[in-house]
Scaffold this active site. Sequence first.
Site, mmCIF file in Angstrom:
data_model
loop_
_atom_site.group_PDB
_atom_site.id
_atom_site.type_symbol
_atom_site.label_atom_id
_atom_site.label_comp_id
_atom_site.label_asym_id
_atom_site.label_seq_id
_atom_site.Cartn_x
_atom_site.Cartn_y
_atom_site.Cartn_z
ATOM 1 N N TYR A 1 89.110 41.959 -3.050
ATOM 2 C CA TYR A 1 89.300 43.397 -3.186
ATOM 3 C C TYR A 1 87.955 44.108 -3.206
ATOM 4 O O TYR A 1 86.898 43.483 -3.302
ATOM 5 C CB TYR A 1 90.099 43.727 -4.444
ATOM 6 C CG TYR A 1 89.340 43.569 -5.742
ATOM 7 C CD1 TYR A 1 88.857 44.681 -6.428
ATOM 8 C CD2 TYR A 1 89.108 42.306 -6.290
ATOM 9 C CE1 TYR A 1 88.169 44.550 -7.619
ATOM 10 C CE2 TYR A 1 88.426 42.167 -7.483
ATOM 11 C CZ TYR A 1 87.947 43.281 -8.151
ATOM 12 O OH TYR A 1 87.259 43.141 -9.319
ATOM 13 N N ARG B 1 80.033 44.158 1.311
ATOM 14 C CA ARG B 1 80.455 43.185 0.297
ATOM 15 C C ARG B 1 81.882 42.722 0.547
ATOM 16 O O ARG B 1 82.201 41.533 0.364
ATOM 17 C CB ARG B 1 80.332 43.778 -1.108
ATOM 18 C CG ARG B 1 80.637 42.770 -2.207
ATOM 19 C CD ARG B 1 80.327 43.299 -3.581
ATOM 20 N NE ARG B 1 81.175 44.451 -3.927
ATOM 21 C CZ ARG B 1 81.110 45.086 -5.100
ATOM 22 N NH1 ARG B 1 80.228 44.695 -6.012
ATOM 23 N NH2 ARG B 1 81.896 46.118 -5.351
ATOM 24 N N ARG C 1 104.970 28.522 0.274
ATOM 25 C CA ARG C 1 104.074 28.187 -0.827
ATOM 26 C C ARG C 1 103.491 26.793 -0.634
ATOM 27 O O ARG C 1 104.192 25.782 -0.714
ATOM 28 C CB ARG C 1 104.787 28.260 -2.181
ATOM 29 C CG ARG C 1 103.819 28.107 -3.346
ATOM 30 C CD ARG C 1 104.501 28.060 -4.699
ATOM 31 N NE ARG C 1 103.506 28.023 -5.772
ATOM 32 C CZ ARG C 1 102.871 26.915 -6.168
ATOM 33 N NH1 ARG C 1 103.143 25.749 -5.589
ATOM 34 N NH2 ARG C 1 101.968 26.970 -7.139
ATOM 35 N N HIS D 1 99.356 24.970 -1.252
ATOM 36 C CA HIS D 1 97.977 25.261 -1.617
ATOM 37 C C HIS D 1 97.062 25.356 -0.392
ATOM 38 O O HIS D 1 96.127 26.156 -0.364
ATOM 39 C CB HIS D 1 97.438 24.206 -2.590
ATOM 40 C CG HIS D 1 97.920 24.392 -3.995
ATOM 41 N ND1 HIS D 1 99.228 24.209 -4.367
ATOM 42 C CD2 HIS D 1 97.254 24.758 -5.114
ATOM 43 C CE1 HIS D 1 99.359 24.442 -5.666
ATOM 44 N NE2 HIS D 1 98.170 24.783 -6.144
ATOM 45 N N GLU E 1 76.899 38.302 -16.718
ATOM 46 C CA GLU E 1 77.327 39.693 -16.533
ATOM 47 C C GLU E 1 78.406 40.024 -17.537
ATOM 48 O O GLU E 1 78.783 39.194 -18.369
ATOM 49 C CB GLU E 1 77.845 39.897 -15.106
ATOM 50 C CG GLU E 1 79.004 38.978 -14.746
ATOM 51 C CD GLU E 1 79.380 39.033 -13.269
ATOM 52 O OE1 GLU E 1 78.880 39.916 -12.554
ATOM 53 O OE2 GLU E 1 80.186 38.185 -12.839
#
Length: 297
Positions: free
Chosen positions: A39, A58, A106, A108, A186
Amino acid sequence: MIPGVPGDSQAYLNGEFLRLQDAKISVLDRGFIFGDGVYEVVPVYEGHPFRMAEHLARLERSLAAIRIESPFDRAGWHGVVQGLIDRSLTASCVVYLQVTRGVAKRDHGFPTERVAPTVFGMTSPFTRPGADVREQGVSLVSIPDERWLHCDIKSVSLLGNVLAKQRAADQGADEVVQFRDGMLSEGATCNVWVAAGGKLLAPPKNHLVLEGIRYGLMAELAAEAGIPFEMRPITRDEVENADELMVSSATREILPALKLDGRPVGAGRAGPVYGRLRQGYDARIAALLGKPGSASM
């Protein structure tokens, strides 16, 4: 209706602008099942996105890191963002963009068949931190950094950050400052900056931190203000004994952190390094809007 969200809020989903409450995805979307997506968050001031090129760069880095081909070129992304700005309920807002690997069985492993990424966007109202917030600053609590080792990817898999943020809330603080092997990484939702001896210090840009868009901006502002800037490993002792601590993010911009683990940071008030950086930040926003610079914006 979505609690706390106006019914006429607009969103973007897979090529269509629509009401946010009408935006729906499959339960088999890999973002929902695995957190398999990334995102980006772009602050918008009076209709003007801030450091858009850096945000899109980014986003592209994050997509490449998890091997999702970008659904748009730069012009396409600009179109999505501008479309959301045009439909925003407020001129100043935050544009949220999310791309997942898409809908598939579904498993992985990556889907073996070609799957179209899911592209979602929305806006939220944004009010700049006011004079009271700038003066009062934020409070921090220190915790060990227990997240994964690819914090440089702006992933939608944010459980580690969610739990860290809640630890701050549980202690009546605004944010955490995290340490990995005794070194500053951070916050849960921000980068953390240290001022010591008149210098501005930042942790290295590596896989242990998300390179906030303000990373480059802070270096620029420090240079303009004549503040020496060092990007290097920072020990917990340096953080605990700092003259000043600051946090930065898209919505916080840059704010002083005046308490750490219940104790005052430095003199317990916003310091001179923060003041000079704040003045430079305000001038950048004023320039974006074509207005004279003002430290009181």
